[in-house]
Design a protein around this motif. Structure first.
Motif: not given
Lengths: 508, 508
Positions: B194, A348-349, B453, A112, A109-110, B310, A335-337, B81-82, B39, A106-107, A355, B72, B84, B42, B70, A104
């Motif tokens: 949004k 994504g932001d 988190y 790379p 880490q989801a 997705l 979501l966006f830490h 994590y998310k 993860i 959007h971020v 997503g 996730t 999905y 990279i 590379a 995904n």
């Protein structure tokens, strides 16, 4: 990547994909057959969803045959219908890979790899567009309409700075207020109007700029209309130019339009959803000079002329993603830490979504597979074929039932023409459009060819409905196109035999 | 579908897909390995795009390994994590099939099967939602945010009827005008905000409704806020309720909210992007009673809890597609030729987009393969696992370094908890959130587990940041979850050895 641990789900996938390699390639084989229909005959389909157990691997291939059998055949060279065609084989693999990874974008880490590739491909396209290398960037959106809509909303929120927080009501409450207005050519894609509806600007505030005789935006008219709007208390802020209009494939004169935009501080967006790749990859004397870099933002859909499977659309931004983030970003903390120094952390932001499929992976993979030269050659060939096809139409002798007439010399790879019923130069104009619609409907109903028709207004008046054949597919040849012209003649013959007066339009 | 004509492109596809069946299933095999990282590390990647010739089939597999390496790892049961996880194998096949056909679900003729299946699946989901069978229908959008945005825009254009044509400027020019306002819970997904930015409503006009102690929208507070807004000259028109909030997985009390909406003529949308399937398929005593049919529109994303890759998001409309067409449709003549008696002729015109992936095909194929019972079982198992996991957290004995504390009994399949540093009941509150963020960052950096988190406000005050683990994947077991708790303890140990005061939050 080898593992010796038994894994049922991997075995299941392997078995399914092995079978799919056979079934899918057989589908392509049959679709490329000269006799293959382009439009299926839809039998009564059983689409029932099983309440209890499913059919598993044993039964699913019948379903896949059902789907294939009721799909429009984009692999046929006689699919000359819309602004896309079949993907290249590596495109199908890329699609499966995106599905397999289910990452995904959007971020960071989801996904790379999704973020890194999207950044890389966005910059590469921006470089081809000659945007400044140090700032320009691009993001994918779920189609050209969404890319265009994002461009409009970024421009809107930038120009009307209170709007993100206060909405129109807040922004308009603060004293002096002028009506936001946008400008687009009369031949532009309707997604600009849809975006104006979405953005709360409204259809009445989308000013339709007339074109020249070739269907290119009249930049003088644009200037006059912008100045009139300002004089009447409006607030013009956005101009959409098109690189490859939907019908005629015209390229709006971006250099002239950019001057008007600069003079009045307007955001210049270029919708190259369809024709964009011609500007990016063309060595053609006309198209290769097209200065996309005069724009603030630029939409290009590799899922059209470049054979990437739907969807793959890029919005390139001359000044990078910062204006997008500023206009649209919220930075939702769950979501966006944040905290990462990397600009790729939360792409994504910068969008209206959350997503996101990493669609850029498909283009990157295909680009690595084919190389840049492939796209140059493919697009040059399509352009040459369009010019040859236009010559073919012009030179084609009249039949007893009518004659061929080109709408205009193709400006890119869309070819538009009439089969004019009756004796050359004597058929009344309404019958031209009537004949086109009639021939098109009958031809498509036979299922062997799928073509489209359209009508546009030019300064001299409305053109009667004509055939429009976009040449997107590498499978199309001169023989294909000759056979389509022959099929139109045969269809005219068959219709006339059924009703000798079929092409006579009533005057209404 | 057999053909004997030689076909190079089919051979190329066959070869690529045959190799992919091996490479992709090996990827899954290795991803499901107990030692596999979630993860990737990279390394420096070479993403260069070849200027001249591409690498073709010979070189492309290295690229695919690069991408897989590379990415996730959503196939791992330690991807927590998310909202999905990995798709089911038939999902990957469905994705490849959609790519293969490259059909476009904007007009019927460009994808008969896409239109028929989208209609069928939309109605089937609407039936599960207990929407009226004679009217309800659904369309796919490129994600839950876009589904929510469309719902908002339909509601907006319906309520402010001059807006489509005149925009806000036109609608507001006509005398009396009240500020459009929308309502959503403080715990709802940010896509509503949004969408409000996109729609020109503005963030200030999104009223955040407080929740009860369980994180469910407080319907009494909603009523008060709506009535206050009206008294202050605002024009409330839209309420977003959530079926499965992003963080706590809470279900807003739809029956109570529907009464407020009915009393004040407000559009009721339910965002079930994540939790929707729990309401549709659950026999659970709590979730199975959830009355989605009280809503005007309902978003559900099979790409989350149902294992479709997705993107696959449905927006279901109680009154069918007509309100969408009316609110958003333009009927562009060059695309939507109309004239067909069939409502499926131009579904694209009911959306803000144009070209559309027929994403519904993926869900239909998976549904036929698995059967309805599979989803019931899968979701019931996830729900049971969430309750078991919550018990496991509550019952887990304290260590020398801290103790476990549940945020709340899970309302669906999201489990939220703290590892409270220090002696039970004696740790100062700020250290809880500090510890969570520290543990999470270190744990994720090790690559073996990926957790997330979050923090939310409740009526009693803000909760310190806690672990949030959504249980989406059928691969997750109690053993997985026990090992994650053990990994958190080990991480706490390692961090404390490095710095004995690491969990002491400064008071800022």
């Amino acid at each position: 990547m080898e593992s010796t641990v038994p894994c049922k789900v991997a075995d299941e996938l392997e078995e399914l994909l092995r079978e799919a390699s056979q079934v899918f390639s057989d589908y392509v084989r049959s679709s490329r057959d000269p006799q293959a229909p382009v439009i299926p005959r839809i039998e009564k389909l059983n689409l029932t969803i099983p309440e209890e157990d499913g059919m598993g691997a044993a039964g699913i291939w019948d379903d896949i045959q059902t789907i294939c059998g009721a799909a429009t055949n984009t692999w046929s060279e006689r699919f000359l219908y819309k602004l896309y065609a079949s993907p290249t084989p590596i495109g199908v693999v890329g699609e499966a890979l995106v599905g397999l990874l289910n990452n995904n974008a959007h971020v960071f880490q989801a996904s790379p790899i999704g973020a890194l590739i999207e950044d890389k491909v966005g910059r590469q396209l921006a470089e081809l567009a000659k945007f400044p290398a140090d700032t320009a960037a691009g993001l994918t959106f779920p189609g050209g309409s969404y890319s265009n809509m994002h461009a409009l909303m970024v421009a809107r929120n930038r120009r009307f700075s209170g709007l993100k927080r206060g909405g129109f009501a807040g922004a308009m409450a603060g004293g002096e207020w002028r009506r936001p207005m946008i400008f687009t050519s009369a031949h532009a894609h309707y997604s600009i109007e849809k975006a104006a509806v979405a953005a709360g600007i409204g259809l009445d505030n989308v000013v339709s700029v007339p074109t020249d005789a070739a269907g290119r935006m009249d930049s003088h008219a644009l200037r006059v209309l912008v100045e009139q709007a300002i004089a009447n208390g409006g607030a013009p802020f956005f101009v959409n130019a098109t690189a490859g209009t939907t019908v005629l494939g015209a390229f709006d004169p971006i250099d002239e339009i950019a001057v008007v935009c600069a003079d009045h501080g307007l955001w210049l967006h270029v919708d190259g959803s369809w024709g964009g790749p011609l500007a990016l990859f063309s060595s053609d004397e006309e198209l290769g000079r097209y200065r996309v870099d005069r724009a603030d933002s630029f939409t290009v859909n590799p899922h059209k002329l470049m054979g990437v499977p739907l969807q793959c659309s890029f919005l390139l931004m001359r000044d990078g993603l910062a204006p997008m983030r500023e206009a649209l970003g919220l930075g939702a903390s769950y979501l966006f830490h944040g905290g990462s120094p990397d600009v790729l952390d939360d792409v994504g932001d910068a969008t209206m979504g959350c997503g996101r499929r990493p669609d850029a992976i498909k283009l990157w993979l295909a680009w690595r597979y084919h190389g840049t030269q492939y796209y140059r050659r493919r697009l040059a060939a399509a352009r040459r074929l369009a010019l040859d096809f236009a010559d073919m139409v012009s030179a084609r002798p009249p039949t007893a039932l009518g004659c061929w007439r080109l709408v205009a010399r193709p400006q890119s790879t869309c070819v538009c023409f009439w089969f004019v019923p009756g004796q050359p130069h004597s058929a009344p104009l309404p019958s031209w459009g009537h004949a086109t619609r009639l021939l098109c409907a009958r031809l498509n109903s036979l299922g062997h060819v799928l073509v489209d028709y359209a009508a546009v207004d030019l300064p001299a008046g409305p053109l009667p409905t004509f055939f429009r054949l976009p040449l997107n597919s590498p499978h199309v040849t001169k023989e294909t196109l000759a056979s389509v012209l022959a099929a139109i003649e045969q269809t005219a013959q068959a219709l006339t035999e059924e009703d000798p007066r079929c092409f006579v339009a009533d005057s209404s």
